[in-house]
Every structure is written in structure tokens, then in C-alpha cells.
Design an enzyme around this catalytic site. Structure first.
Site, mmCIF file in Angstrom:
data_model
loop_
_atom_site.group_PDB
_atom_site.id
_atom_site.type_symbol
_atom_site.label_atom_id
_atom_site.label_comp_id
_atom_site.label_asym_id
_atom_site.label_seq_id
_atom_site.Cartn_x
_atom_site.Cartn_y
_atom_site.Cartn_z
ATOM 1 N N THR A 160 0.836 -1.196 0.000
ATOM 2 C CA THR A 160 0.000 0.000 0.000
ATOM 3 C C THR A 160 0.869 1.243 0.000
ATOM 4 O OG1 THR A 160 -1.829 1.132 1.155
ATOM 5 C CG2 THR A 160 -0.156 0.105 2.540
ATOM 6 N N LYS A 161 0.359 2.284 -0.640
ATOM 7 C CA LYS A 161 0.959 3.618 -0.580
ATOM 8 C C LYS A 161 0.019 4.490 0.231
ATOM 9 C CE LYS A 161 2.075 7.738 -3.287
ATOM 10 N NZ LYS A 161 2.120 8.400 -4.618
ATOM 11 N N LEU A 162 0.534 5.045 1.331
ATOM 12 C CA LEU A 162 -0.303 5.824 2.234
ATOM 13 C C LEU A 162 -0.037 7.313 2.045
ATOM 14 C CD1 LEU A 162 -0.036 3.672 5.499
ATOM 15 C CD2 LEU A 162 -1.837 3.632 3.737
#
Length: 299
Positions: A160-162
Site C-alpha cells: 500500500t501507498k499511504l
């Protein structure tokens, strides 16, 4: 079980256009090579996605960067289109796909629909996918750590890219999953080191377009245990991250690159408005960028 992307610094590389808003291929190639020569990895996405991914992959391969990873943005407003874009990304040479949650009808995006969307895309995608949590561009939808953790259990969802910048969320995820199985990346430079301290796999950040060497320097400082130096540089990069946003986001990134690195035009596609590089000095935040670019060019 698919393998997560390796740790490192990834960049949502901007695409340069000519005056007719068509791809400026020479400028795009120069930008890709400048980033690849410095950063460990490369992320690429935009409207003509397949063409952009192909151009990126070919440029890297032709210049000896066959091992550099391409993560393609494949988010769309329907499950069907997102599946197609994932297939296109694979055909064009991408290794991973980064998927936004659809946002045209946010009231209809219940938790059940969000989870079903990402799972169905992951089932159909020929390459592993990552969940892209970016509330600013998804009508305020901000996936919490429980939702992302549920998605992480899918064998073809690997990270995931937050871009929400929530370190608490990042830390909850990094302490729940092995990095090799589900990689968690900070999506903003202003929480880069804080993310590393909380177990992130690195960062996927827009400011890398302008300051790739400084990001690599910080990353190496952290790996070498020089936390004092890393946090000092983090403070400077945090100010630069704020400044580039105040200068003008994507348009600001392009204008700054054009003014300081000798390639590319500041043209953006409407409804965004291009910035005149000659007028950057009128913006009080540009002084911070000039100071950081001077440091970048010293490395």
C-alpha cells in the site's frame, strides 16, 4: 502468494507535454533517466497509461536499467476498467499496479463495496496490485488500517501507498505483516523518516521528481544508523514538501524542474494551470526549493 515490491524510494514521475498537450518524449526520457540514475526504483502513471508505461520500460531497458521496477497507476472508476488497465500495464512492462478506490459515487462506496472492488481487481490482475490510499483524490475516502489489513490477506495484494500521511496507520500495518509479503510505503516526503522508523518499506513520493539524490542520502543515513543526520535532513525535506505544494502541485513540480534542470516545459493539461518558470521567484516558498536544489546539485 505474490511477492511485494522491494524496499526503496519510488517516484510518481511527472510526464512532460508539448504546447499541444501531447507527450514531449525527449523530455520524458531525460526525466526518467535522471531519476533512474539516482533512485532505486521508478513509478509511472498518467492518462495515456499504456503508452507512458511502454515508454518508461523501453527507456530504462535501453539504458541499462533493466532491473528498475515500474509500478503503474491503474485506478479507474469501474471495476471493469481497472481490470483492463492492470492487463494493459502488464503488457506494457509494469511489474506492479497501484490501485485507487473509485470515487465518482462516494456515498455508494461502502466498506463491503470497497473490499469487493479491490479483491475483484486483484483476482483478475496478471500482476500484483497495491492499495493506493489518497483521500485528497478519492473524494475524502480514507481507508483505515483494518480495511487495508483485510485487503492485505489477498494473495495478489502486496502493498500500500499511504498518501494520507497517517503514521499510526502505517505502524499498525507494518507490525501486522512481514515486509516481504505486504510492503507499506509512506506516500509523502514529510513523513519519510517517520515511516522508516515505524517499519515502512520506503516511500513513493512526488518530491523525488525534484530531489532524488537527497532522498537517497536520507535513506542511506537511516540504513547506516545515522538517525540524527537523517532527521536533520528530514526536517529540510519536510519544508520542501510543503513548499512544492504551495508553489503549485504537479504544475509546480514541472515548473521547478524546467527552471533548474534544463529540460521539459511547464505545460499541464486542463483544468490545471501551467506556471511560468520565470515567475517562480515571486512565490515566497520558492526560496526553500532553491536552497534544496542547491544541496541536490552538490551531491
Amino acid at each position: 502468494m505474490s511477492i511485494a515490491p522491494p524496499p526503496g524510494i519510488y517516484v510518481p514521475a511527472v510526464l512532460f507535454f508539448d504546447e499541444k498537450e501531447n507527450f514531449d518524449v525527449p523530455a520524458i526520457k531525460l526525466h526518467i533517466l535522471r531519476l533512474a540514475q539516482v533512485a532505486s526504483s521508478l513509478f509511472e502513471s498518467h492518462d495515456e497509461r499504456k503508452e507512458a508505461i511502454t515508454l518508461t520500460r523501453e527507456t530504462l531497458d535501453e539504458n541499462g536499467f533493466q532491473n528498475v521496477i515500474v509500478i503503474a497507476g491503474t485506478g479507474a472508476q469501474s471495476t471493469r476498467e481497472t481490470k483492463k488497465l492492470c492487463v494493459d500495464a502488464k503488457d506494457a512492462g509494469a511489474t506492479y499496479a497501484l490501485v485507487l478506490t473509485p470515487s465518482t459515487w462516494p456515498p455508494q462506496m461502502t466498506l463491503e463495496n470497497i473490499i469487493r472492488f479491490h479483491r475483484e481487481v486483484a483476482d483478475a490482475s496478471p500482476i500484483p496490485i497495491m492499495v493506493y490510499n489518497f483521500p485528497v483524490v478519492t473524494a475524502g475516502q480514507d481507508l483505515d488500517s483494518d480495511t487495508i489489513a483485510t485487503l492485505a490477506e489477498h494473495p495478489n495484494i502486496v502493498g500500500t501507498k499511504l498518501s494520507c500521511g497517517n503514521i499510526g496507520k502505517l505502524h499498525r500495518l507494518t507490525t501486522r505483516f512481514q515486509q516481504s509479503e505486504f510492503a507499506v510505503y509512506a506516500g509523502r516526503t514529510d513523513v519519510f523518516t517517520q515511516g522508516l522508523l515505524s517499519g515502512s518499506a520506503g516511500a513513493i513520493a512526488a518530491l523525488v521528481n525534484v530531489l532524488p539524490k537527497l532522498h537517497i542520502k536520507l535513506y542511506k543515513m537511516y540504513q547506516e544508523g545515522n538517525l540524527k543526520g537523517a532527521m536533520e535532513l528530514q526536517g529540510k525535506l519536510g519544508h520542501a514538501d510543503w513548499a512544492i505544494g504551495r508553489i503549485g502541485g504537479i504544475g509546480g513540480v514541472k515548473a521547478v524542474i524546467s527552471a533548474n534542470f534544463g529540460y521539459g516545459s511547464p505545460v499541464v493539461r486542463g483544468p490545471l494551470k501551467a506556471l511560468d518558470p520565470a515567475r517562480l521567484t515571486e512565490n515566497k516558498h520558492y526560496m526553500i526549493m532553491q536552497e534544496m536544489i542547491a544541496l541536490e546539485k552538490e551531491l
